[in-house]
Design an enzyme around this catalytic site. Structure first.
Site, PDB file in Angstrom:
ATOM      1  N   ARG A  29       0.823  -1.211   0.000  1.00  0.00           N
ATOM      2  CA  ARG A  29       0.000   0.000   0.000  1.00  0.00           C
ATOM      3  C   ARG A  29       0.855   1.259   0.000  1.00  0.00           C
ATOM      4  NH1 ARG A  29      -0.758   4.913   2.356  1.00  0.00           N
ATOM      5  NH2 ARG A  29      -0.307   3.982   4.391  1.00  0.00           N
ATOM      6  N   ASP A  30       1.467   1.566   1.092  1.00  0.00           N
ATOM      7  CA  ASP A  30       2.236   2.806   1.189  1.00  0.00           C
ATOM      8  C   ASP A  30       3.418   2.803   0.232  1.00  0.00           C
ATOM      9  OD1 ASP A  30       2.684   5.348   2.323  1.00  0.00           O
ATOM     10  OD2 ASP A  30       4.206   4.544   3.665  1.00  0.00           O
ATOM     11  N   HIS A 220       7.132   4.742  12.059  1.00  0.00           N
ATOM     12  CA  HIS A 220       7.087   4.620  10.595  1.00  0.00           C
ATOM     13  C   HIS A 220       8.097   5.624  10.027  1.00  0.00           C
ATOM     14  CE1 HIS A 220       4.466   4.057   6.825  1.00  0.00           C
ATOM     15  NE2 HIS A 220       5.369   4.958   6.471  1.00  0.00           N
ATOM     16  N   HIS A 222      10.751   7.080   7.041  1.00  0.00           N
ATOM     17  CA  HIS A 222      11.256   7.149   5.676  1.00  0.00           C
ATOM     18  C   HIS A 222      12.767   7.377   5.769  1.00  0.00           C
ATOM     19  CE1 HIS A 222       7.392   7.615   3.242  1.00  0.00           C
ATOM     20  NE2 HIS A 222       7.041   7.300   4.471  1.00  0.00           N
ATOM     21  N   CYS A 253       6.495   9.849  -0.694  1.00  0.00           N
ATOM     22  CA  CYS A 253       5.316  10.608  -0.292  1.00  0.00           C
ATOM     23  C   CYS A 253       5.010  11.622  -1.384  1.00  0.00           C
ATOM     24  CB  CYS A 253       5.530  11.326   1.045  1.00  0.00           C
ATOM     25  SG  CYS A 253       4.065  12.244   1.565  1.00  0.00           S
ATOM     26  N   ASN A 262      10.152   4.235   2.130  1.00  0.00           N
ATOM     27  CA  ASN A 262      10.117   3.739   3.504  1.00  0.00           C
ATOM     28  C   ASN A 262      11.372   2.931   3.794  1.00  0.00           C
ATOM     29  OD1 ASN A 262       7.166   4.293   4.352  1.00  0.00           O
ATOM     30  ND2 ASN A 262       6.933   3.302   2.368  1.00  0.00           N
TER      31      ASN A 262
END
Length: 299
Positions: A29-30, A220, A222, A253, A262
């Site tokens: 997803r991300d 979370h 990056h 992002c 990430n």
């Protein structure tokens, strides 16, 4: 003569670290929402492969605007066609009631809502104020509870914002508590543009942990400046044991220019193995999935 004792230092560090860490895989997803669109079959294959590695939580899609995030337009088909493995949570991002209803129809095991510490970022990302986002999500959380679906919260820009600069840790703490009080079982704190360092992360987490239970906080990171692993180590030392990561470091992002992907799941697993922290995830298997992920995204 130096009074430094290496054995004492090692023992002190070992005592601070958790015995086990939970890895939340966000690559499908991300990760993929920030990569060029890939075929449905490749998405399904990626999740099926990840399901065989020992991972217990795989974020598999997002029910968001197909116009804004075309990479996630087929999330319903993804969740309906994957080979589900017992005791693995297949979750989805849901920005509103409509998204939640779609996630329920697709049989998502868990859903996630997302807001931010930055008013400007909130407007750019979900076209509303922070207060409005929380009001919107209260409806989502109440409906999810009726369907016995757990809700996870995401809070972005917890270190810095690309539009407003440095983030106040007290604000992060307040919004984390607000999301937990609303009914989120956990809040993932995102260094969205990857500018955090162990010291800034420690200060932020100290403020958050003063108001909210450590066991309900995830991180979370990056990896824009290569600090993600150092920041995760800092979080582990402070008792945080839930870490978001993305196979092959997929992602970025779209609302934060210059932010890279990430932190890679395989890097997090290597760190945990080196620290003697159990994850239940097979590093060799994840490395193989990483090769596949890189091939389908032309990395």
């Amino acid at each position: 003569m130096s009074s430094y004792s290496s054995q004492a230092t090692v023992n002190q560090l070992t005592n601070l670290l958790p015995s086990r860490a939970n890895i939340v895989e966000v690559g499908p997803r991300d990760g993929l929402q920030n990569e060029p669109p890939i075929p449905l079959e490749d998405k399904i294959q990626l999740i099926n492969q990840l399901s065989q590695t020992g991972l217990k939580h795989i974020e598999s899609g997002a029910f968001v605007s197909a116009q804004k995030v075309p990479q996630m337009a087929d999330s319903d088909k993804v969740l309906q066609q994957i080979n589900r493995k017992a005791k693995v949570t297949y979750s989805a991002l849901t920005p509103n009631q409509q998204g939640l209803e779609q996630a329920i129809a697709a049989n998502a095991n868990s859903v996630a809502i997302f807001t931010t510490v930055s008013e400007t970022f909130c407007q750019r990302n979900i076209n509303c104020s922070i207060t409005e986002s929380l009001s919107r999500y209260q409806i989502v959380i109440e409906l999810a509870k009726q369907h016995h679906i757990p809700v996870r919260g995401y809070l972005s820009c917890v270190i810095d914002c690309p539009y407003e600069g440095k983030t106040a840790s007290t604000r992060v703490a307040g919004l984390t508590k607000a999301l937990l009080d609303m009914g989120c079982y956990e809040v993932s704190l995102g260094d969205t543009i990857g500018t955090g360092t162990p010291l800034s992360v420690a200060r932020m987490l100290e403020a958050v942990m003063a108001k909210s239970p450590t066991g309900q906080i995830a991180v979370h990171f990056h990896d824009t400046y290569g600090q993600a692993i150092a920041n995760i180590y800092q979080a582990l030392l402070m008792g945080i044991n839930t870490i978001d990561s993305s196979v092959a470091g997929l992602g970025g992002c779209p609302y934060a220019k210059g932010a890279t992907g990430n932190v890679a799941t395989e890097k997090v697993l290597y760190l945990c193995e080196g620290l003697g922290i159990e994850t239940g995830v097979n590093l060799s298997a994840v490395k193989q999935v990483s090769t596949f992920a890189q091939s389908i995204t032309a990395r």
